[in-house]
Design a protein around this motif. Structure first.
Motif, mmCIF file in Angstrom:
data_model
loop_
_atom_site.group_PDB
_atom_site.id
_atom_site.type_symbol
_atom_site.label_atom_id
_atom_site.label_comp_id
_atom_site.label_asym_id
_atom_site.label_seq_id
_atom_site.Cartn_x
_atom_site.Cartn_y
_atom_site.Cartn_z
ATOM 1 N N VAL A 1 4.327 -0.810 -9.194
ATOM 2 C CA VAL A 1 4.798 -0.300 -10.476
ATOM 3 C C VAL A 1 5.543 1.014 -10.250
ATOM 4 C CG1 VAL A 1 2.895 -1.359 -11.737
ATOM 5 C CG2 VAL A 1 2.669 0.985 -10.911
ATOM 6 N N THR A 2 6.321 1.409 -11.240
ATOM 7 C CA THR A 2 7.025 2.691 -11.201
ATOM 8 C C THR A 2 6.422 3.610 -12.252
ATOM 9 O OG1 THR A 2 9.097 1.764 -10.370
ATOM 10 C CG2 THR A 2 9.241 3.828 -11.586
ATOM 11 N N LEU A 3 6.074 4.825 -11.839
ATOM 12 C CA LEU A 3 5.485 5.817 -12.737
ATOM 13 C C LEU A 3 6.343 7.066 -12.739
ATOM 14 C CD1 LEU A 3 1.844 5.342 -11.479
ATOM 15 C CD2 LEU A 3 2.553 4.899 -13.823
ATOM 16 N N THR A 4 6.704 7.539 -13.932
ATOM 17 C CA THR A 4 7.417 8.807 -14.038
ATOM 18 C C THR A 4 6.396 9.938 -14.073
ATOM 19 O OG1 THR A 4 7.440 8.837 -16.467
ATOM 20 C CG2 THR A 4 9.240 7.682 -15.356
ATOM 21 N N VAL A 5 6.747 11.066 -13.459
ATOM 22 C CA VAL A 5 5.876 12.241 -13.421
ATOM 23 C C VAL A 5 6.659 13.411 -14.011
ATOM 24 C CG1 VAL A 5 4.461 13.760 -11.994
ATOM 25 C CG2 VAL A 5 4.807 11.363 -11.311
ATOM 26 N N SER A 6 6.176 13.958 -15.136
ATOM 27 C CA SER A 6 6.865 15.045 -15.818
ATOM 28 C C SER A 6 5.893 16.202 -16.040
ATOM 29 C CB SER A 6 7.415 14.588 -17.179
ATOM 30 O OG SER A 6 8.313 13.521 -17.028
ATOM 31 N N PHE B 1 6.933 6.676 -7.521
ATOM 32 C CA PHE B 1 6.678 7.821 -8.393
ATOM 33 C C PHE B 1 7.992 8.581 -8.577
ATOM 34 C CE2 PHE B 1 2.470 7.022 -6.606
ATOM 35 C CZ PHE B 1 1.650 7.143 -7.730
ATOM 36 N N VAL B 2 8.421 8.735 -9.826
ATOM 37 C CA VAL B 2 9.680 9.410 -10.140
ATOM 38 C C VAL B 2 9.351 10.805 -10.677
ATOM 39 C CG1 VAL B 2 11.812 9.333 -11.472
ATOM 40 C CG2 VAL B 2 10.753 7.199 -10.688
ATOM 41 N N GLU C 1 0.808 -1.204 0.000
ATOM 42 C CA GLU C 1 0.000 0.000 0.000
ATOM 43 C C GLU C 1 0.851 1.268 0.000
ATOM 44 O OE1 GLU C 1 -3.244 -0.227 -0.303
ATOM 45 O OE2 GLU C 1 -3.086 -2.400 -0.281
ATOM 46 N N LEU C 2 2.143 1.113 0.131
ATOM 47 C CA LEU C 2 3.009 2.280 0.263
ATOM 48 C C LEU C 2 3.357 2.877 -1.083
ATOM 49 C CD1 LEU C 2 5.443 1.148 3.089
ATOM 50 C CD2 LEU C 2 3.481 2.677 3.262
ATOM 51 N N ARG C 3 3.499 4.213 -1.062
ATOM 52 C CA ARG C 3 3.872 4.957 -2.264
ATOM 53 C C ARG C 3 5.100 5.794 -1.917
ATOM 54 N NH1 ARG C 3 -1.286 8.352 -2.030
ATOM 55 N NH2 ARG C 3 -0.444 8.308 0.079
ATOM 56 N N ILE C 4 6.164 5.583 -2.655
ATOM 57 C CA ILE C 4 7.410 6.301 -2.398
ATOM 58 C C ILE C 4 7.726 7.181 -3.600
ATOM 59 C CG2 ILE C 4 9.865 6.100 -1.848
ATOM 60 C CD1 ILE C 4 7.970 5.111 0.361
#
Length: 847
Positions: free
Chosen positions: A539-544, A56-57, A22-25
């Motif tokens: 999953v890994t999501l990029t944020v731009s 989240f990157v 459940e964690l979001r880093i």
């Protein structure tokens, strides 16, 4: 806190936190275009997936950089909050902000648990490469192993804490080996390859350098220095040894391969994530974790290439094979135990590419298989190595340094036994070498295919000028690019930043477009997207940020897919431009609907707005090592078909100039497609031959214009590859370049035979290349037909001869004055401008 602090620990074990799924880093990074940041993101992504954490990157550019684009990108750093992440990993955000500014900036994220990665941050647990010790080891290698006594050093930015620690490591190595600091051997760079090239060029070397070794604070500067040393005829490592820091891919496969210091990114990423998870579990982690890097000796320092032995089979292979044990010796089990322990000792500190994804027991298993094979118990050592290589390749990491594993196996053998096993060790080297070469070939094939798909996607997106058509095109291209998730949200109007709300207008998940309401879905901006729309699981999501000029538009999220980080940035740029274009066109259409009788005004608005988009793809600054440059394009209408570009690379630059048939909105759009294709192809491979680049560009343009858009436009295009030595290679069909020769005082015309691009599906073999050399003081002039075909009232053309005479008359003026003089001469001649006029002036600097 400094890296000399006593509060230091080794990398921690995995933190046991409840409900990590459940964690979001969050992870803050500067860019995905740089190879180091790509490797760092992949390392944190791997650690997050192993822990079942969503990552989240946030990609926000260089913090506090003065450029408009950088300020807009920095807005992305204001998005992380408890609404979207439970903890945060922060990293250095460029060279414009020093440690004090970063510490002040990161306070905005409190009370989120934080950890700093690749930097020291007093207010949060920090995980770093032991920069001082690691750089000391790298410098000590050239001193102790290769006997260097005069060691030059290229420093990184003075405001960058990592750069200063690496400089301290350089000083420490000199002191340990009794060498005095020589200030003239300390050179100032900024971590870019251009700065590495610049500092070597500024030394004005002739013959053997005044130092025996050159160590750079990162690989980019080392690679830039290598390119200039090669252009000056200085051989590496014969005349000077070169060592970098980071171990980027470009250095591994260069010639010579770059000796470097590999940062333990996967161990560091795992430690940083552990620190955040420990805080979330209510525990207090170590304040500073330093992890030592690993010296990777290769050709550039004089160490033998890892592939040197692949080219020769052992000279006495039959006899050696005969000496191998075919049955276990009498003391077989004891010998196996001794060998296993010796081999495991040699392997203990090795971390070859991809090994972080293998079981923790891989070293002991390989040692056991090899020991049992060489003592005659079983023939499974080579099979075991092959299985490990397959597992490492599946992790996406490069396999070149697995040769060091074979070297470690050899070192673990007793001398008497080793002599009889060289043939067997040779088979192991071939196994590792073949795997690495196959991987590189597969990567190149995939990269070329991805480049083609990306160019096609960008052309379709740019040519849509409609949000529905843009997303339809995007959905068609994302599968071929390996993208599984993409989300586009626009900010709702608000005087505040960030706006309270945003509107999700496009969602693509699990390889398919997700239907949304016609007006999209409104959600709180700081949540990044509606929670039910994002993919589930770790999953890994990029944020731009999406922006155009100084206008913030919204956010773009990608599920991490292809490892080529430039793809994400390039798509962000294309989507931003397309959204702004669609918005502007829609606004114009709305005005037209209200004013049916204002047709001319509607067209003027449309052209003016499209011209802004066109101007955004022309170069904002002209930089090429070795050249003074000036350029200008004057369109015949508000949107022209002319285009030009200058794309620098270490030791030179690509110059391009083209002209789409006609002028107005249609040719302007085609010009943007052409400009984007040229930039994408040449940036992906600066070493590409001009003719080969033209073949790719022609193929993409023909497919988009003739087959997709059913348009008949075509273009002239000249590609010129310039090297700072003055050498130029060019190909294409365009107006023939002029060179004013300082030696003779006259102009020379360079023939440019070839075919137009976009007029036929293939131009293979029909784009002959030419070559020439610019000497100091020579002036190169590129121009379009709008200049030489300009007519006066008597219908006489201006002509190439007149242009050459005017260039000869002002050759010694500053390039800006040459450009303005020639433009004024053409404009004074013509009675009316009927075509776009473009001039690019470049003078070769004195060496």
């Amino acid at each position: 806190m400094s890296q000399g602090s006593t509060s230091i620990s080794s990398a921690p074990a995995a933190a046991a936190t409840p409900a990590t799924s459940e964690l979001r880093i969050g992870l803050l990074i500067e860019s995905l275009s740089d190879r180091f940041w790509q490797e760092l993101v992949l390392a944190v992504d791997g650690a997050a997936r192993r822990r079942g954490v969503r990552l989240f990157v946030f990609i926000g550019g260089t913090l506090d950089a003065p450029e408009i684009a950088a300020r807009q990108a920095n807005r992305c750093y204001q998005l992380p909050s408890p609404a979207c992440v439970d903890g945060l990993i922060v990293a250095p955000l460029g060279s414009s902000a020093g440690p004090e500014r970063l510490a002040q900036y990161f306070q905005r994220y409190r009370p989120l648990p934080m950890a700093a990665l690749t930097m020291v941050f007093d207010q949060a647990p920090s995980v770093c490469t032991d920069n001082v010790r690691s750089m000391c080891d790298a410098v000590s290698h050239v001193i102790a192993v290769h006997g260097a006594r005069r060691v030059a050093f290229i420093r990184g930015p003075r405001l960058n804490a990592e750069a200063e620690l690496r400089y301290r490591g350089y000083l420490q190595a000199l002191e340990q080996h009794g060498l005095a600091l020589q200030p003239e051997l300390v050179l100032q760079g900024d971590f870019s390859d251009q700065s590495g090239a610049r500092v070597i060029r500024e030394l004005g070397l002739s013959g053997k350098p005044p130092f025996e070794a050159l160590v750079a604070a990162n690989d980019s500067m080392a690679l830039g220095a290598l390119s200039v040393l090669a252009s000056q005829g200085i051989r590496v490592p014969e005349h000077v040894m070169v060592v970098g820091f980071d171990d980027v891919a470009e250095g591994r496969w260069g010639k010579p391969s770059l000796s470097t210091l590999r940062q333990p990114l996967h161990s560091m990423a795992d430690a940083a994530l552990s620190h955040v998870l420990e805080q979330l579990a209510g525990r207090r982690p170590s304040s500073l974790t330093l992890i030592a890097g690993e010296v990777v000796p290769r050709e550039s320092c004089g160490c033998r290439s890892i592939f040197d032995s692949l080219g020769r089979a052992p000279s006495a292979a039959p006899a050696e094979r005969a000496e191998r044990h075919t049955v276990p010796p009498p003391d077989g089990e004891q010998l196996v135990d001794r060998l296993r322990a010796s081999l495991a000792h040699q392997l203990r500190n090795l971390q070859p590419g991809g090994s972080e994804q293998l079981p923790a027991t891989w070293r002991s298993e390989l040692a056991d298989s090899f020991a049992r094979e060489v003592t005659g118990y079983e023939e499974r050592g080579l099979e075991r190595l092959g299985a490990l290589l397959c597992g490492a390749a599946a992790a996406g990491r490069e396999l070149g340094d697995w040769q060091r594993v074979v070297s470690a196996l050899r070192s673990g053998l007793p001398g008497g036994l080793r002599a009889g096993l060289e043939a067997q060790l040779y088979r192991y080297r071939v196994c590792a070498g073949d795997a690495a070469e196959r991987q590189q070939a597969e990567r190149r094939i995939r990269s070329e295919a991805l480049l083609h798909h990306t160019i096609a996607a960008g052309s379709d997106v740019l040519g849509s000028f409609s949000i529905p058509r843009m997303f339809e095109s995007l959905s068609g291209h994302l599968p071929s690019m390996g993208m599984r998730g993409c989300f586009v949200a626009l900010y709702e109007p608000s005087p505040l930043w960030p706006p309270h709300e945003a509107r999700l207008i496009y969602a693509y998940r699990d390889g398919a477009r997700v239907p949304l309401p016609e007006q999209g879905v409104v959600f709180p901006t700081r949540e990044l997207a509606p929670r039910d729309q994002l993919p589930r699981g770790p999953v890994t999501l990029t944020v731009s940020p999406l922006f155009f000029g100084d206008n913030p538009l919204g956010m773009l999220l990608f599920e991490l897919g292809p490892p080529q980080g430039q793809i994400y940035e390039w798509l962000r740029e294309q989507i931003s431009v397309a959204l702004e274009g669609a918005r502007l066109i829609r606004r114009v259409d709305e005005e037209v609907a209200e004013r049916e009788r204002a047709e001319r005004r509607r067209l003027a608005h449309q052209l003016s707005l499209a011209a802004r988009i066109q101007a955004s793809v022309l170069p904002q600054s002209l930089k090429a090592t070795g050249l003074e440059m000036a350029a200008r394009m004057v369109p015949a209408s508000e949107v022209g078909g002319d285009c030009y570009d200058v794309l620098p690379f270490p030791g030179g630059a690509w110059l391009s100039i083209g002209d789409v048939a006609g002028h107005g909105l249609g040719p302007g759009v085609v010009m943007m497609m052409l400009q984007s294709s040229v930039a994408a192809v040449l940036r992906s491979d600066p070493e590409m031959a001009p003719a080969a680049a033209l073949e790719i560009i022609n193929s993409v343009l023909f497919e988009n214009l003739k087959q997709r858009l059913q348009q008949g436009e075509h273009a002239t295009l000249l590609l010129l590859r310039y090297e700072s030595s003055g050498r130029i290679r060019f190909a294409g069909a365009h107006e023939e370049p002029l060179i004013y020769r300082a030696r003779s005082g006259r102009c020379e015309v360079l023939p440019a035979p070839g075919l137009w691009v976009g007029i036929k599906p293939s131009v293979e073999g029909q784009m002959p290349e030419s070559e020439s050399t610019l000497e100091p003081g020579d002036v190169l002039l590129l121009y379009t037909d709008g200049a030489v075909e300009a007519r006066n009232a008597a219908r006489q053309q201006y002509g190439v001869d007149r242009l050459a005479r005017e260039l000869e008359a002002v050759h010694d003026a500053p390039v800006e004055q040459i450009r303005d003089h020639l433009l004024k001469s053409v404009q004074s001649w013509m009675d009316a401008q009927r075509d776009d006029i473009t001039l690019v002036v470049a003078r070769q600097k004195a060496l």
